[in-house]
Design a protein around this motif. Structure first.
Motif, mmCIF file in Angstrom:
data_model
loop_
_atom_site.group_PDB
_atom_site.id
_atom_site.type_symbol
_atom_site.label_atom_id
_atom_site.label_comp_id
_atom_site.label_asym_id
_atom_site.label_seq_id
_atom_site.Cartn_x
_atom_site.Cartn_y
_atom_site.Cartn_z
ATOM 1 N N GLU A 180 52.217 60.291 61.993
ATOM 2 C CA GLU A 180 51.401 60.810 63.136
ATOM 3 C C GLU A 180 51.073 62.832 62.689
ATOM 4 N N PRO A 181 49.360 61.516 63.227
ATOM 5 C CA PRO A 181 49.169 63.990 62.993
ATOM 6 C C PRO A 181 49.240 64.465 63.180
ATOM 7 N N GLN A 182 49.343 66.035 62.799
ATOM 8 C CA GLN A 182 49.673 66.930 63.223
ATOM 9 C C GLN A 182 48.687 67.606 64.381
#
Length: 54
Positions: free
Chosen positions: A18-20
Motif C-alpha cells: 500500500e503506497p504511503q
C-alpha cells in the motif's frame, strides 16, 4: 531467449503493498493537488489506451 521460461515459486498472489499517502507541506493547496491528480490519471489512462491500440 533460447528456452521456455521456468516458473519459480508457488501460485502468484496479490501484493499487500500500500503506497504511503503524501503529506502536504502547505506549498500547494488541496484543490490544485486534486486537479493535477485527475489530469495525471486521465493522461496515463489515455496513454495506455493509445499504446494498446497501436
Amino acid at each position: 531467449m533460447t528456452q521456455n521460461p521456468i516458473f519459480w515459486g508457488g501460485i502468484p498472489n496479490k501484493s499487500d503493498y500500500e503506497p504511503q499517502q503524501p503529506e502536504s507541506n502547505g506549498t500547494v493547496d488541496s484543490n490544485t493537488v486534486q486537479k493535477v491528480t485527475e489530469f495525471l490519471e486521465t493522461f496515463f489512462c489515455l496513454l495506455c489506451e493509445n499504446a494498446y491500440h497501436q
